[in-house]
Design a protein around this motif. Structure first.
Motif, PDB file in Angstrom:
ATOM      1  N   ILE A 152       0.845  -1.358   0.155  1.00 24.73           N
ATOM      2  CA  ILE A 152      -0.013   0.061   0.038  1.00 24.73           C
ATOM      3  C   ILE A 152       0.835   1.291   0.162  1.00 24.73           C
ATOM      4  O   ILE A 152       0.456   2.422  -0.475  1.00 24.73           O
ATOM      5  N   ASP A 153       1.868   1.147   0.779  1.00 25.33           N
ATOM      6  CA  ASP A 153       3.102   2.405   0.997  1.00 25.33           C
ATOM      7  C   ASP A 153       3.590   3.032  -0.660  1.00 25.33           C
ATOM      8  O   ASP A 153       4.010   3.889  -0.779  1.00 25.33           O
ATOM      9  N   GLU A 154       3.502   1.731  -1.555  1.00 28.36           N
ATOM     10  CA  GLU A 154       4.110   2.099  -2.869  1.00 28.36           C
ATOM     11  C   GLU A 154       2.929   2.667  -3.734  1.00 28.36           C
ATOM     12  O   GLU A 154       3.493   3.053  -5.027  1.00 28.36           O
ATOM     13  N   ILE A 155       1.802   2.804  -3.462  1.00 29.49           N
ATOM     14  CA  ILE A 155       0.984   3.301  -4.387  1.00 29.49           C
ATOM     15  C   ILE A 155       0.848   4.774  -4.728  1.00 29.49           C
ATOM     16  O   ILE A 155       1.073   5.408  -3.615  1.00 29.49           O
ATOM     17  N   ALA A 156       1.170   5.182  -6.084  1.00 29.72           N
ATOM     18  CA  ALA A 156       1.291   6.439  -6.317  1.00 29.72           C
ATOM     19  C   ALA A 156       0.006   7.075  -6.414  1.00 29.72           C
ATOM     20  O   ALA A 156      -0.701   6.858  -7.430  1.00 29.72           O
ATOM     21  N   TRP A 157      -0.529   8.108  -5.590  1.00 26.76           N
ATOM     22  CA  TRP A 157      -1.826   8.788  -5.759  1.00 26.76           C
ATOM     23  C   TRP A 157      -1.691  10.163  -6.708  1.00 26.76           C
ATOM     24  O   TRP A 157      -0.751  10.824  -6.485  1.00 26.76           O
ATOM     25  N   LYS A 158      -2.831  10.231  -7.379  1.00 27.40           N
ATOM     26  CA  LYS A 158      -2.807  11.576  -8.253  1.00 27.40           C
ATOM     27  C   LYS A 158      -3.976  12.265  -7.312  1.00 27.40           C
ATOM     28  O   LYS A 158      -4.938  11.816  -7.153  1.00 27.40           O
ATOM     29  N   SER A 159      -3.648  13.509  -6.978  1.00 27.72           N
ATOM     30  CA  SER A 159      -4.639  14.291  -6.172  1.00 27.72           C
ATOM     31  C   SER A 159      -5.272  15.550  -7.133  1.00 27.72           C
ATOM     32  O   SER A 159      -4.584  16.192  -7.657  1.00 27.72           O
ATOM     33  N   ILE A 160      -6.603  15.455  -7.072  1.00 26.54           N
ATOM     34  CA  ILE A 160      -7.185  16.694  -7.779  1.00 26.54           C
ATOM     35  C   ILE A 160      -8.153  17.460  -6.659  1.00 26.54           C
ATOM     36  O   ILE A 160      -9.265  16.993  -6.012  1.00 26.54           O
ATOM     37  N   LYS A 161      -7.906  18.840  -6.657  1.00 27.21           N
ATOM     38  CA  LYS A 161      -8.720  19.579  -5.776  1.00 27.21           C
ATOM     39  C   LYS A 161      -9.032  20.723  -6.322  1.00 27.21           C
ATOM     40  O   LYS A 161      -8.038  21.472  -7.037  1.00 27.21           O
ATOM     41  N   ASN A 162     -10.291  21.184  -6.391  1.00 28.83           N
ATOM     42  CA  ASN A 162     -10.628  22.579  -6.986  1.00 28.83           C
ATOM     43  C   ASN A 162     -12.107  22.871  -6.579  1.00 28.83           C
ATOM     44  O   ASN A 162     -13.091  22.283  -6.747  1.00 28.83           O
ATOM     45  N   ASP A 163     -12.154  23.908  -5.829  1.00 28.58           N
ATOM     46  CA  ASP A 163     -13.498  24.498  -5.158  1.00 28.58           C
ATOM     47  C   ASP A 163     -14.541  23.407  -4.703  1.00 28.58           C
ATOM     48  O   ASP A 163     -15.591  23.285  -5.299  1.00 28.58           O
ATOM     49  N   GLY A 164     -14.044  22.773  -3.693  1.00 25.59           N
ATOM     50  CA  GLY A 164     -14.999  21.725  -3.052  1.00 25.59           C
ATOM     51  C   GLY A 164     -14.682  20.282  -3.487  1.00 25.59           C
ATOM     52  O   GLY A 164     -15.138  19.401  -3.076  1.00 25.59           O
ATOM     53  N   LEU A 165     -13.858  20.322  -4.627  1.00 25.52           N
ATOM     54  CA  LEU A 165     -13.364  18.873  -5.154  1.00 25.52           C
ATOM     55  C   LEU A 165     -12.356  18.278  -4.513  1.00 25.52           C
ATOM     56  O   LEU A 165     -11.130  19.037  -4.309  1.00 25.52           O
ATOM     57  N   ASP A 166     -12.289  17.029  -3.847  1.00 23.32           N
ATOM     58  CA  ASP A 166     -11.328  16.528  -3.309  1.00 23.32           C
ATOM     59  C   ASP A 166     -11.162  15.215  -3.862  1.00 23.32           C
ATOM     60  O   ASP A 166     -11.918  14.208  -3.218  1.00 23.32           O
ATOM     61  N   ILE A 167     -10.383  14.581  -4.795  1.00 27.98           N
ATOM     62  CA  ILE A 167     -10.310  13.406  -5.292  1.00 27.98           C
ATOM     63  C   ILE A 167      -8.816  12.889  -5.483  1.00 27.98           C
ATOM     64  O   ILE A 167      -7.833  13.447  -5.561  1.00 27.98           O
ATOM     65  N   GLN A 168      -8.794  11.556  -5.017  1.00 28.46           N
ATOM     66  CA  GLN A 168      -7.528  10.646  -5.251  1.00 28.46           C
ATOM     67  C   GLN A 168      -7.725   9.573  -6.014  1.00 28.46           C
ATOM     68  O   GLN A 168      -8.633   8.862  -6.145  1.00 28.46           O
ATOM     69  N   TYR A 169      -6.956   9.470  -7.054  1.00 30.88           N
ATOM     70  CA  TYR A 169      -6.937   8.426  -7.975  1.00 30.88           C
ATOM     71  C   TYR A 169      -5.761   7.799  -8.128  1.00 30.88           C
ATOM     72  O   TYR A 169      -4.468   8.319  -8.355  1.00 30.88           O
ATOM     73  N   SER A 170      -5.742   6.294  -8.432  1.00 31.76           N
ATOM     74  CA  SER A 170      -4.455   5.512  -8.566  1.00 31.76           C
ATOM     75  C   SER A 170      -4.742   4.250  -9.424  1.00 31.76           C
ATOM     76  O   SER A 170      -6.102   4.073  -9.532  1.00 31.76           O
ATOM     77  N   ILE A 171      -3.805   3.500  -9.966  1.00 33.50           N
ATOM     78  CA  ILE A 171      -3.852   2.279 -10.434  1.00 33.50           C
ATOM     79  C   ILE A 171      -3.139   1.376  -9.866  1.00 33.50           C
ATOM     80  O   ILE A 171      -2.007   0.887 -10.192  1.00 33.50           O
ATOM     81  N   PRO A 172      -3.683   0.782  -8.476  1.00 32.92           N
ATOM     82  CA  PRO A 172      -2.628  -0.133  -7.725  1.00 32.92           C
ATOM     83  C   PRO A 172      -2.686  -1.446  -8.043  1.00 32.92           C
ATOM     84  O   PRO A 172      -1.921  -2.317  -7.728  1.00 32.92           O
ATOM     85  N   ILE A 173      -3.784  -1.953  -8.652  1.00 33.02           N
ATOM     86  CA  ILE A 173      -3.852  -3.338  -9.320  1.00 33.02           C
ATOM     87  C   ILE A 173      -3.389  -3.538 -10.450  1.00 33.02           C
ATOM     88  O   ILE A 173      -3.860  -3.177 -11.574  1.00 33.02           O
ATOM     89  N   PRO A 174      -2.307  -4.474 -10.471  1.00 26.27           N
ATOM     90  CA  PRO A 174      -1.688  -4.985 -11.794  1.00 26.27           C
ATOM     91  C   PRO A 174      -2.531  -5.400 -12.596  1.00 26.27           C
ATOM     92  O   PRO A 174      -3.760  -6.174 -12.216  1.00 26.27           O
ATOM     93  N   ARG A 175      -2.256  -5.354 -14.003  1.00 26.93           N
ATOM     94  CA  ARG A 175      -3.354  -5.693 -14.960  1.00 26.93           C
ATOM     95  C   ARG A 175      -3.629  -7.272 -14.968  1.00 26.93           C
ATOM     96  O   ARG A 175      -4.676  -7.693 -15.192  1.00 26.93           O
ATOM     97  N   PRO A 176      -2.592  -8.201 -14.857  1.00 27.14           N
ATOM     98  CA  PRO A 176      -3.018  -9.581 -14.801  1.00 27.14           C
ATOM     99  C   PRO A 176      -4.081  -9.707 -13.550  1.00 27.14           C
ATOM    100  O   PRO A 176      -4.913 -10.798 -13.661  1.00 27.14           O
TER     101      PRO A 176
END
Length: 224
Positions: free
Chosen positions: A18-42
């Protein structure tokens, strides 16, 4: 054989660091989102296969929705799971939480490992192709705990997730020039809609007619 497949899926999810997951954070006027792709495709392919083979979706009245007084078939397949006695009401439709199936429990445990929140309800939507969609709405129903983020897991075909500020949807002088935010939800991705996102922002999954493949999305929620 099914048990072995499910056991391996749960073990692989538990092995992710979990500590190695790279998160993208999006914040804007009440918006607070975290996004990542932590699960490998296989592993993501194994998960969607398991979900496809084991989940059964609502039929009858639970597969319909009322919009402006008229009843329509849901433009997607849907089922809900959760702790005993829980129901969830949205758009004049009340859905019961069926008992947790093991593959969905494994995903709930994965989200708990990431966020430390034990969700008690999940809504599963299957978009069979690009014609299946979700209209603009906010997940701000009164039975939802407003202090807890909604966790969204996506498997299968990539789809565009669009968020629009409530004031940008208004007409006349009250309309604000706040641009929408679009996120491509990828195979094996996790998205957290943190508070107060659902107070201010609508979200949707628009039609994309060129997309032929299916997508399964699980949105974990905390019911009060």
């Amino acid at each position: 054989m099914k048990f072995v497949t499910l056991l391996k899926m749960a073990e692989k999810l538990n092995e992710l660091i979990i500590d190695e997951i790279a998160w993208k954070s999006i914040k804007n006027d009440g918006l607070d989102i975290q996004y990542s792709i932590p699960i490998p495709r296989p592993l993501a392919f194994a998960i969607i296969k398991e979900l496809d083979e084991t989940l059964e979706y609502f039929t009858g009245d639970l597969a319909k929705i009322k919009v402006f007084g008229k009843i329509y078939p849901l433009p997607r397949q849907q089922v809900a799971y959760g702790d005993p006695g829980i129901t969830y009401t949205y758009s004049n439709l009340t859905v019961p939480a069926l008992p947790w199936p093991d593959p969905v429990l494994a995903l709930r445990n994965f989200i708990f490992k990431i966020k430390g929140i034990k969700y008690n309800f999940v809504l599963v939507n299957k978009y069979r192709n690009g014609n299946d969609h979700m209209g603009e709405h906010r997940d701000n129903e009164p039975e939802l705990d407003p202090t807890v983020p909604i966790a969204s897991l996506s498997f299968g075909a990539e789809r565009t997730f669009v968020l629009k500020h409530r004031d940008a949807r208004k007409s006349g002088p009250n309309k604000k020039p706040i641009p929408p935010v679009s996120i491509t939800l990828e195979h094996g991705s996790v998205l957290f809609m943190n508070p107060p996102t659902n107070e201010f922002w609508y979200h949707s999954l628009p039609k994309r007619k060129k997309i032929r493949g299916p997508r399964i999305n699980l949105t974990f929620r905390k019911i009060r």
